[in-house]
Every structure is written in structure tokens, then in C-alpha cells.
Motif scaffolding. Sequence first.
Motif, PDB file in Angstrom:
ATOM      1  N   ARG A 285      -6.564   0.473   2.839  1.00  0.00           N
ATOM      2  CA  ARG A 285      -7.715  -0.300   2.353  1.00  0.00           C
ATOM      3  C   ARG A 285      -7.372  -1.156   1.132  1.00  0.00           C
ATOM      4  O   ARG A 285      -7.666  -2.350   1.089  1.00  0.00           O
ATOM      5  CB  ARG A 285      -8.871   0.659   2.033  1.00  0.00           C
ATOM      6  N   ARG A 286      -6.708  -0.526   0.150  1.00  0.00           N
ATOM      7  CA  ARG A 286      -6.429  -1.258  -1.091  1.00  0.00           C
ATOM      8  C   ARG A 286      -5.431  -2.396  -0.869  1.00  0.00           C
ATOM      9  O   ARG A 286      -5.496  -3.428  -1.519  1.00  0.00           O
ATOM     10  CB  ARG A 286      -5.885  -0.293  -2.158  1.00  0.00           C
TER      11      ARG A 286
ATOM     12  N   ALA B  30      -7.358  -5.194   0.750  1.00  0.00           N
ATOM     13  CA  ALA B  30      -8.365  -5.717  -0.192  1.00  0.00           C
ATOM     14  C   ALA B  30      -7.731  -6.562  -1.299  1.00  0.00           C
ATOM     15  O   ALA B  30      -8.391  -7.402  -1.908  1.00  0.00           O
ATOM     16  CB  ALA B  30      -9.160  -4.570  -0.798  1.00  0.00           C
ATOM     17  N   ALA B  31      -6.422  -6.352  -1.543  1.00  0.00           N
ATOM     18  CA  ALA B  31      -5.751  -7.090  -2.620  1.00  0.00           C
ATOM     19  C   ALA B  31      -5.494  -8.557  -2.258  1.00  0.00           C
ATOM     20  O   ALA B  31      -5.126  -9.356  -3.126  1.00  0.00           O
ATOM     21  CB  ALA B  31      -4.433  -6.411  -2.955  1.00  0.00           C
TER      22      ALA B  31
END
Length: 181
Positions: free
Chosen positions: A152-153, A156-157
Amino acid sequence: MGEPNSPAWEIPQMTRRNIVLVGFMGTGKTTVGKQLAAKLGMDFTDMDRLIEERQGKTVARIFAEDGEGRFRQLERELVRELSAKEGQVIAAGGGIVLNPDNVADFSRAGLVVCLIATAEAILERVGRESHRPLLEGDDKAKRIRQIIEARRRLYAAIPNQVDTTPLTPEQVTGRILDMYR
Ligand code: S3P
């Protein structure tokens, strides 16, 4: 130089930034990438297909016979190669975000757009397919949720995002064209 009859090689080539589509499997990278390339008159490259062509075997077989590590290495080499060129639309493999150098290289060479979708929409799109080694097993829905959560991260970045869940591929293509122009 500049004369009406200048040979073609004296005319500066028009260079265009790449468009690189990243995102989880089933978010529409290949479908949208082909549409974008057709609309812009740019070359289209699907990373997985090119790796398969060059290796003479499917991604599933590379994973099974050579391991995921080897596949990630092939992916890394291809990112470096493609980042050195211009004027292409690239559908990246869903896992390129695992190596931050891949995202950095692509970002230097063009517009990177992350396509996202809910786990439910992804399951609907890829549920019946069998060529994605990371989704093998009985409970595909669970695998999809697990991998999305783990990445996810990383997804999302990426600054440019399009949620494809409620959109047709044509609408997604339109949004990316707006970002590009
Ligand atoms: C992968 C995604 C696949 C393919 C390989 C691994 C991943 O690409 O590169 O199966 O790690 O998310 P697509 O996203 O094009 O299906």
C-alpha cells in the motif's frame, strides 16, 4: 541548417516524455497503455510481455523455474533500459515498486501514473485468469488483499494516482492524457 532543403537528419527530433503506468495487477495498465499509445502515436511496451519474449518463456515459468529473485533482476535491467529512451508508453509489472530505484529511474524519464482499484474490482478483473504466479492458490481474494496491503505505502508514494474502480478504460485514458498535456 534551416534551409528548406535541409536533410532530415538536421531537423531536431521531437522528443516526448515517456508515460509509465504502474499499479497492482488488474488495474488496467495494459488496456489503458495501449489506448494511450494509439492516441498519442507513441510506442507501447508491456514489460511482462517483453521479458517473456526475450526469455522465451512465460512469467509464470520464470517464477517457477528460476525464482522470483531472477524475475525481479530481469525487471530491474529492463527498467534501466527503458528509462534511457523517450516517446514510449510503458505498462510496468505490478511489482516494480518493490525496488525504489525502478520508480526513481522511471520518474526521471517521464510521467509515472499509479492506477489503483479496490480488491473487489481487481478480483472481478483477474479472478478467472491463471497466468499470474503471485495469485496462485485457492483463495485469490485473500492473496490480493494481502499483497495490496503489503504494498500500500509503495503505491501510495507515487504522486499521480487514478482510481480506476468506477471508470471505463477510456475514462482512465482521458484522465492520464489531461495529466500529460
Ligand atoms: C507481478 C505482477 C505481474 C507480473 C508478475 C509479478 C507483481 O504483472 O510482473 O506476475 O509482483 O505484482 P502485471 O501487473 O502486469 O500483471
